[in-house]
Each structure stands twice: as C-alpha cells, then as structure tokens.
Design an enzyme around this catalytic site. Structure first.
Site, PDB file in Angstrom:
ATOM      1  CG  ASP A 285      -0.127  38.031  -4.724  1.00 13.14           C
ATOM      2  OD1 ASP A 285      -0.446  38.240  -3.504  1.00 13.14           O
ATOM      3  OD2 ASP A 285       1.053  37.341  -5.033  1.00 13.14           O
ATOM      4  CD  GLU A 490       1.360  33.410  -0.140  1.00  7.90           C
ATOM      5  OE1 GLU A 490       2.281  33.323  -0.551  1.00  7.90           O
ATOM      6  OE2 GLU A 490       0.040  33.204  -0.827  1.00  7.90           O
TER       7      GLU A 490
HETATM    8  C1  GLC Z   1       2.735  35.515  -3.282  1.00 10.47           C
HETATM    9  C2  GLC Z   1       2.489  36.368  -1.990  1.00 10.47           C
HETATM   10  C3  GLC Z   1       3.105  37.858  -2.349  1.00 10.47           C
HETATM   11  C4  GLC Z   1       4.125  37.706  -2.985  1.00 10.47           C
HETATM   12  C5  GLC Z   1       4.160  37.086  -4.144  1.00 10.47           C
HETATM   13  C6  GLC Z   1       5.339  36.921  -5.029  1.00 10.47           C
HETATM   14  O1  GLC Z   1       1.761  34.368  -3.364  1.00 10.47           O
HETATM   15  O2  GLC Z   1       0.730  36.578  -1.853  1.00 10.47           O
HETATM   16  O3  GLC Z   1       3.018  38.363  -0.926  1.00 10.47           O
HETATM   17  O4  GLC Z   1       4.811  38.903  -3.031  1.00 10.47           O
HETATM   18  O5  GLC Z   1       3.336  35.769  -4.175  1.00 10.47           O
HETATM   19  O6  GLC Z   1       6.080  35.829  -4.312  1.00 10.47           O
END
Ligand code: GLC
Length: 604
Positions: A285, A490
C-alpha cells in the site's frame, strides 16, 4: 522481434525468462518500483526503468481533467518507458473503486456497500466491465480494485469500500474481477493471472488480509484471530479472486495478531503464494514501508529488507523512490536480500505485464473515449442504485404503507443538503482522495431527479435547512428528508459514535414532527438511529453512497421499480453492541443482516 520476449506468440513464461535474463540489477529493482505521477519525470522513467506509476488519491493531470487529458498524460509516461533500454511498458495505476472516479464526467457507481445490498454478482461483473472501459479510455491499465475486505465493524472508516460483513457475500461479489480483467477461458492455467484485451485492466484484490477485521474497526489496526478464522473469514474472498485470474494483490496496512501484513512472510509467501498458488504480484500500500516502524519513515532500510523478503514484489513508494532504490540495491548487493527473491518478484511483475498485453498495446485506445460517462453506462449505474436501496420502514402502521409516494401530490418538501449535493452522493474516492461536496462532476442529484419524476402540477419545494417558518405559510402533502455523512476516506472515516452528522437528527425531527416524512440516509454504513427518531419517520430508506445517478432513487420511491435491496451490514441499536454480527452470541440488532422490505411491507 529477434528477442523471444518481444515475440507475442511466444509462451508467456518463455518471454518472462528471456527478458529477465537480459535485465541488470538496476533494471530489476526499477521494475519493482511504483512512483507517483507528480515525481515521474520522463528521464527518471526511462533511466531507472520504472515499473509503474500511480495517481495517489485524486492526483490528476489538472483539476477536472477530462479523459483525453488523462490519456495524453499516461501515453507520455508510457512512451518514456518504451524508450528505456529494454522497452518494458508501464502499468499506470489508479483507484477506480466505483467507476473511474478521479476523472471528470466518468460514470460513478454506488460504493461497494451499496452493491453488497444488491447481492447481484452479474451486476458487479457488468460494473467491472464498464469501469475497465472508462479506465482504459484514459490510457490507464491498472486498477487498485476490488477491495474484498470483510467489514466486521461499521466503525471502520472504509466500511463503504467493503461489500459487507459476511464472507459469502464478498465471495459472491468478487465476480467484478472478471468484469475488470475478462473471463479466463476453459482450460486456462489455474490461479494464473489473466487479462483478455485492450478494454480490460489489471485488477488488484485488496487489502490482504484482514483489513476489515481490526479491533474496534480502527483503520490500519490489528486483527486478532486464529489462523483458521482468518482463513475462513478474511482469506476466502482472495481464493475466489485468484481462481478468477486476478493479476495483483495489495498488502494491508493492518496487522494480524500484532504482525504487520507487509512484514509477514507467513501470510504473503507461505499462504498467498505457496498455499493459495497466487502467481501474480504483491504490491504494498502507499508508503506502507514508511509505516512499519515509528516514527514513520524510520528504519526504512530494515523495512525494505523485511518486506521484500516477506514476499512484497512491487513497492508503492511512491515519492522517495531514489532512497528506496539505493537501499534496495545495497540490500541485494550485500546478500541480505537474495537475488532469487528479486528474480521471483520481477518474474511476477513481467508475467502480469505480458498477460496484460502491455507490450503489444502500450498506448491508449482513443476510440474508447466516447464510452466515458455515456448514457448506456449511466443507465447501468441507475439500475445499480435502484437495486441497492434498502427499505427499512414503510408506514407507521404497516397495513398502510407510506411508499410508493404520490408523484402528483400538490406540494412536496425536499429537505437536507444531501438531497442536492453530488459530491455527498458519491462519497470518498471521488474527484479527490477524501471526496468533496458540490457539483463535482456530471450527474443527477435527488433534487434533479425529483423535478423529472413528479407530475406537471406538483410543486417541489427544496430547502437545505428548513425552519418552523417553512411550514407557517404553506402546506405540504409530504416531505422527503435526505441526511447522512459527508465524504470521507480511510482513517478520516473511523467513528466511535456513528451518529448522523451535520444536524441530520434535528432536521428529521423538525420536519417529521410537522409533515408525513420519508427519510433517506446517504451513508457509507449503518448509523445510530434513536428509537424515537425512527418512530417519527413514516418511511426509512438506506441509500448508501449511490454515485452520480440519483434518478435510481426516485425510480423506486415513486414506485416505478420495487425495492429489492437487503442489508449488507447488521444495523445495530447501539454502538455499545459492536462488533455485532451473527457469529456473535448476543445478536439483538435494530435490523438484522440481510433485512429489507418491499413497498408492500413484505420482508425480502
Ligand atoms: C491508499 C489505500 C489503497 C489505495 C492506495 C493508492 O492509502 O489504502 O486502498 O489503493 O493508497 O491510492
């Protein structure tokens, strides 16, 4: 064409082996690196053989950039990659989690929690197909979706990104993978990455694993469970994604029994790659390697060592890429990370790139531009909205249903900000990372839809914030009050009280005390409903986060279509009951998982 890897008719594994044999260490670690578009200069892409670029959150060429501007940007990056020594094309990644939601004018579908209410696997697959089209129209070939979290606690800020609380429901909705990537033909190698053409995208099952099972729903928190429960509840949907050929898996920020997923050799390698046989690549992530230690960013060297040896194949850095590359190179040259681990990671990345067709079709297909936000796609989104609505109350006396509403009533009061705010209707991950209010893109608010739905003699009075004076000078046949949550994302969405915010509770009382009232809740999850408040409502509909096609709501409340949605999450009476789901001993919900009414008050 003199190299095997450039020969499209050569077997994939031979192309992988040939290309890997030609790569330097720097080219290999470059392929393992995903950087943000904002730091991706053409020279960096070419010289470092960068494997992938992404738009973090809502990062776009410019605000409200249309698809063509995206395609121009991505093609520019791709040409730089093709100009590298070996000409390995890029994967360009975005979070198109409910349509191509970063792009102005794209079709925005209901968020996953609403799709979970439909329990319609075919619909999910069709949404995947349309999303893939509208993403590829922008030259983008990688989508960080689907989120296959099993959300066990609505206090989690990402509840709406999950299809619900029950594993079997999530497993059913993984059909979106074949919508995004295409359907592997009979006889296709088991668990092997698949992608069927230039109108499909590389998908990403996320976030592996247990992201929706953390204590108190705390985002990026800790999931405490036996391995058997973890596999039965949270790993199961990944088995379905892998069997459908999902090309990538994203590791979760969260922990399992205190161990960071990004550092878990057991889960990333022994379980995901060996036991489940996953042959695509595992991506981190965003900035996850900066978060393995506190303070964030500390022990970066150790984080890289631990994560790569645990089984991470591509790192979503996404900004400090030079530091990442320098550390990784040293770790390999020192032998702390064996070259066999690097080769395994790069083989997986190359395998996905060959399967994706990126070597043969690296650039955007401009003929797809007309599909973005087209009527056909919006009609599919409208169908999804209709099917997602859950009717929880219809009439103070169930023998006298309040819905369907009379579209020819003399005067209707429509109240609440959520009744005329497209951004609120869409929620997070829309236009920007956290989403925003206002007329953020092309779409239909509930007010817009009302004006089309009611009879010519009917007056619709819209008041964002009605007061007692609203009722002093005019009578209303009935009212529709639309309340709910503002967009969030988030950890910003984590909530321990789950109350209806923005004065929604007071608004319901003010109106329902004076006029027969339908309440529509726009939210990413069940919220606390005070018993007295529910009593005041003549009808109550959970609409989740419906996206751009608000007419799907008026289609159903005026009776053109029947309610068919059923709760994807248990509706609690009090947050003190949480986490509460059917597996738990005391299960006394306000409305149980799977509950939903028809307009004739028949339980679905
Ligand atoms: C974020 C998320 C993830 C996403 C990534 C790219 O923090 O947790 O779901 O795909 O970053 O944006």
């Amino acid at each position: 064409m003199d190299c095997v890897y450039k020969n499209p008719s050569a077997p994939i594994e031979e192309r992988v082996k040939d290309l890997l044999s030609r790569m330097t260490l720097d080219e290999k670690i470059g392929q393992m690196t995903q950087i943000e578009r904002g730091v991706a200069t053409l020279s960096v892409i070419t010289e470092l053989s960068i494997g992938s670029i992404l738009s973090v959150g809502g990062s776009a060429p410019y605000e409200d950039a249309p698809s063509e501007a995206w395609a121009d940007m991505v093609d520019g990056f791709q040409k730089a990659a093709l100009g590298s020594r070996l000409g390995i094309p890029l994967l360009y990644g975005v979070d198109a989690i409910h349509g191509n939601n970063n792009v102005y004018g794209a079709t925005i579908f209901p968020q996953n929690v609403g799709l979970g209410a439909t329990r319609d696997a075919d619909l999910a697959q069709k949404i995947g197909m349309v999303t893939a089209l509208e993403v590829r129209a922008c030259g983008i070939n990688y989508n960080f979706a689907p989120c296959v979290a099993v959300c066990k606690d609505p206090r989690w800020g990402r509840c709406y990104e999950s299809y619900g609380e029950e594993t079997e429901l999530i497993r059913k909705m993984t059909s979106i993978v074949t919508g995004l990537q295409g359907q592997p033909p009979p006889g296709y190698p088991k668990n092997y990455p698949f992608l069927s053409g230039s109108d499909k995208v590389v998908a990403c099952a996320k976030h592996f694993v247990g992201d929706g099972g953390t204590e108190r729903g705390i985002n990026e928190g800790n999931t405490i469970s036996s391995y058997d429960d973890l596999e039965r509840i949270h790993i199961a949907p990944y088995i379905d994604c892998i069997s459908q050929g999902v090309c990538t898996v994203m590791a979760s920020y969260s922990k399992w029994n205190g161990c960071h997923l990004h550092a878990s050799h057991f889960l990333l390698t022994e379980v995901l790659k060996e036991k489940l046989g996953f042959k695509g690549f595992v991506i981190t992530d965003s900035e996850a390697l900066d978060r393995l230690y506190h303070p964030h960013g500390s022990n970066y060297d150790q984080s890289i060592l631990t994560a790569i040896n645990a089984g991470i194949d591509m790192v979503m850095v996404p900004f400090r890429y030079q530091l990442f590359l320098d550390h990784l190179r040293c770790l390999v040259e020192s032998g702390k990370i064996p070259m066999t681990r690097i080769d395994d990671a790069v083989e997986r990345i190359l395998r996905v790139k060959f399967v994706s067709g990126a070597f043969e079709n690296p650039l955007s297909d401009r003929s797809l531009l007309d599909t973005v936000g087209c009527n056909h796609h919006r009609e599919l989104a409208r169908v999804a909205v209709r099917k997602s609505l859950v009717l929880l109350k219809n009439g103070k006396d169930i023998t006298k249903p309040f819905l369907p509403l009379d579209r020819k009533a003399k005067r209707i009061l429509l109240a609440g900000k959520h009744a005329d705010d497209l951004g609120f209707q869409c929620g997070g991950w829309t236009k920007t990372w956290e989403g925003m209010g206002g007329r953020i893109t092309i779409g239909t608010t509930i007010l817009d839809a009302m004006k089309d739905a009611v009879g010519g003699e009917t007056e619709v009075v819209y008041e964002e914030n009605p007061s007692p004076d609203t009722f002093a000078s005019q009578d209303f046949s009935y009212s529709i009050v639309v309340v709910g949550e503002p967009p969030y994302c988030e950890s910003g969405g984590d909530s321990q009280d789950l109350r209806i915010p923005l004065g929604g509770e007071e608004l319901i009382s003010l109106v329902a005390d004076r006029v027969p009232t339908l309440v529509i809740l726009i939210s990413g999850r069940p919220l606390y409903i005070e018993p007295l408040l529910l009593e005041k409502m003549d009808a109550f509909v959970a609409a989740w986060l419906p996206g751009t096609e608000g007419a799907g709501i008026t289609d159903v409340i005026f009776g053109d279509f029947e309610f068919q949605g059923r709760l994807p999450m248990t509706w609690f009476k009090s947050v003190d009951q949480l986490p509460m789901h059917q597996e738990r001993n005391s299960y006394e919900p306000l409305f149980p998982f799977g509950y939903g009414l028809t307009s004739k008050n028949k339980v679905l």
